[in-house]
Design a protein around this motif. Structure first.
Motif, PDB file in Angstrom:
ATOM      1  N   ALA A 149     -21.011  31.068 -40.328  1.00 39.33           N
ATOM      2  CA  ALA A 149     -20.319  30.044 -39.543  1.00 39.33           C
ATOM      3  C   ALA A 149     -18.825  30.332 -39.521  1.00 39.33           C
ATOM      4  O   ALA A 149     -18.298  31.023 -40.388  1.00 39.33           O
ATOM      5  N   VAL A 150     -18.164  29.777 -38.515  1.00 36.22           N
ATOM      6  CA  VAL A 150     -16.705  29.843 -38.412  1.00 36.22           C
ATOM      7  C   VAL A 150     -16.208  28.423 -38.185  1.00 36.22           C
ATOM      8  O   VAL A 150     -16.777  27.672 -37.384  1.00 36.22           O
ATOM      9  N   TYR A 151     -15.173  28.054 -38.912  1.00 40.69           N
ATOM     10  CA  TYR A 151     -14.537  26.744 -38.773  1.00 40.69           C
ATOM     11  C   TYR A 151     -13.148  26.975 -38.177  1.00 40.69           C
ATOM     12  O   TYR A 151     -12.313  27.631 -38.792  1.00 40.69           O
ATOM     13  N   PHE A 152     -12.907  26.444 -36.979  1.00 34.00           N
ATOM     14  CA  PHE A 152     -11.603  26.592 -36.337  1.00 34.00           C
ATOM     15  C   PHE A 152     -10.768  25.340 -36.579  1.00 34.00           C
ATOM     16  O   PHE A 152     -11.267  24.220 -36.474  1.00 34.00           O
ATOM     17  N   VAL A 153      -9.491  25.552 -36.902  1.00 32.07           N
ATOM     18  CA  VAL A 153      -8.535  24.460 -37.106  1.00 32.07           C
ATOM     19  C   VAL A 153      -7.337  24.741 -36.218  1.00 32.07           C
ATOM     20  O   VAL A 153      -6.817  25.867 -36.206  1.00 32.07           O
TER      21      VAL A 153
ATOM     22  N   SER B   7      -9.051  29.804 -26.182  1.00 31.79           N
ATOM     23  CA  SER B   7      -8.324  30.935 -25.603  1.00 31.79           C
ATOM     24  C   SER B   7      -6.845  30.629 -25.409  1.00 31.79           C
ATOM     25  O   SER B   7      -6.010  31.522 -25.494  1.00 31.79           O
ATOM     26  N   TYR B   8      -6.508  29.384 -25.143  1.00 29.91           N
ATOM     27  CA  TYR B   8      -5.111  28.992 -24.937  1.00 29.91           C
ATOM     28  C   TYR B   8      -4.352  28.856 -26.259  1.00 29.91           C
ATOM     29  O   TYR B   8      -3.135  29.013 -26.292  1.00 29.91           O
ATOM     30  N   GLY B   9      -5.054  28.505 -27.344  1.00 35.38           N
ATOM     31  CA  GLY B   9      -4.396  28.245 -28.622  1.00 35.38           C
ATOM     32  C   GLY B   9      -4.347  29.470 -29.517  1.00 35.38           C
ATOM     33  O   GLY B   9      -4.623  30.594 -29.099  1.00 35.38           O
ATOM     34  N   ARG B  10      -3.999  29.243 -30.773  1.00 32.37           N
ATOM     35  CA  ARG B  10      -4.040  30.288 -31.794  1.00 32.37           C
ATOM     36  C   ARG B  10      -4.435  29.643 -33.117  1.00 32.37           C
ATOM     37  O   ARG B  10      -3.622  29.420 -34.008  1.00 32.37           O
ATOM     38  N   PRO B  11      -5.715  29.305 -33.221  1.00 29.67           N
ATOM     39  CA  PRO B  11      -6.185  28.550 -34.377  1.00 29.67           C
ATOM     40  C   PRO B  11      -6.220  29.372 -35.669  1.00 29.67           C
ATOM     41  O   PRO B  11      -6.184  30.599 -35.653  1.00 29.67           O
ATOM     42  N   HIS B  12      -6.288  28.647 -36.765  1.00 30.66           N
ATOM     43  CA  HIS B  12      -6.652  29.231 -38.049  1.00 30.66           C
ATOM     44  C   HIS B  12      -8.184  29.280 -38.043  1.00 30.66           C
ATOM     45  O   HIS B  12      -8.823  28.487 -37.352  1.00 30.66           O
ATOM     46  N   ALA B  13      -8.774  30.181 -38.819  1.00 36.44           N
ATOM     47  CA  ALA B  13     -10.237  30.257 -38.878  1.00 36.44           C
ATOM     48  C   ALA B  13     -10.691  30.453 -40.313  1.00 36.44           C
ATOM     49  O   ALA B  13     -10.161  31.294 -41.030  1.00 36.44           O
TER      50      ALA B  13
ATOM     51  N   ALA C 258      -8.629  33.168 -42.320  1.00 34.76           N
ATOM     52  CA  ALA C 258      -7.968  34.172 -41.481  1.00 34.76           C
ATOM     53  C   ALA C 258      -6.947  33.473 -40.598  1.00 34.76           C
ATOM     54  O   ALA C 258      -7.122  32.318 -40.219  1.00 34.76           O
ATOM     55  N   GLY C 259      -5.864  34.176 -40.277  1.00 31.80           N
ATOM     56  CA  GLY C 259      -4.820  33.588 -39.460  1.00 31.80           C
ATOM     57  C   GLY C 259      -4.050  32.508 -40.198  1.00 31.80           C
ATOM     58  O   GLY C 259      -3.566  31.562 -39.580  1.00 31.80           O
TER      59      GLY C 259
ATOM     60  N   GLY D 277      -1.965  32.345 -37.253  1.00 36.18           N
ATOM     61  CA  GLY D 277      -3.076  31.980 -36.390  1.00 36.18           C
ATOM     62  C   GLY D 277      -3.748  33.206 -35.788  1.00 36.18           C
ATOM     63  O   GLY D 277      -3.289  34.334 -35.955  1.00 36.18           O
ATOM     64  N   LEU D 278      -4.852  32.981 -35.113  1.00 33.52           N
ATOM     65  CA  LEU D 278      -5.583  34.032 -34.405  1.00 33.52           C
ATOM     66  C   LEU D 278      -5.546  33.718 -32.915  1.00 33.52           C
ATOM     67  O   LEU D 278      -5.679  32.564 -32.527  1.00 33.52           O
TER      68      LEU D 278
END
Length: 181
Positions: free
Chosen positions: A22-26, A99-105, A117-118, A122-123
């Motif tokens: 899983a991936v959790y985006f913040v 795609s517009y943002g740069r979240p942490h993951a 990661a990030g 951010g990524l």
């Protein structure tokens, strides 16, 4: 000296598997103050939502090391590759925002490790495609590549579990799980 080695390494047992569970985006910046102890995340102070993406198949986190003895610099290029099966209008809205943002993951691998990661920068989505496939058995879905450059490799998160992907933190995390669309 700060860059002197401090431990050796044996050949480990062959008891691990590859892949991501899983991936959790913040959203970028929402984690607040992040505490590292020995390069491991031990606390996150922000109030934030983490959006959980369950994944299956060929998904990976790769971290390329770039080091220049001439310049005296080292950084880590983090590349997260995701294959998200099935197309839906609801997913397209979220993929556009991603795609517009740069979240942490936070990446939960198939061995129960949780890696941030990030963390600092951010990524960013650097590529991908939305496809309906050509043949009957082809994938209908989205592939995404997110990348970022960091001073440290993705940090392990102390005490993280599926129920608490950020471990025991002083901040407040609400995990938002997707629905089947």
């Amino acid at each position: 000296m700060a860059c002197d080695l401090s431990a050796g390494r044996n050949v480990p047992c062959k008891d691990v598997t590859g892949g991501i569970f899983a991936v959790y985006f913040v959203d970028y910046g929402d984690l607040g103050a992040i505490t590292l102890t020995a390069d491991e995340v031990t606390d996150v102070a922000g109030t934030f939502s983490a959006y959980k993406y369950l994944v299956k198949g060929a998904n990976s986190l790769e971290q390329a090391i770039t080091s220049s003895p001439d310049n005296g610099t080292t950084f880590f290029e983090q590349t997260l590759t995701l294959n998200l099966q099935k197309l839906s209008k609801e997913d397209m809205v979220q993929l556009k925002l991603l795609s517009y943002g740069r979240p942490h993951a936070v990446i939960q691998d198939n061995n129960g490790n949780f890696l941030l990661a990030g963390k600092q920068n951010g990524l960013s989505v650097s590529g991908g495609s939305i496809t309906t496939g050509a043949a009957f058995g082809d994938m209908s879905g989205t592939t995404l590549t997110l990348s970022g450059q960091e001073v440290l490799p993705a940090n392990f998160i102390n005490g993280a579990t599926e129920a608490a992907p950020f471990g025991t933190i002083t901040g407040t995390c609400t995990v938002v799980v997707g629905t089947n669309s």
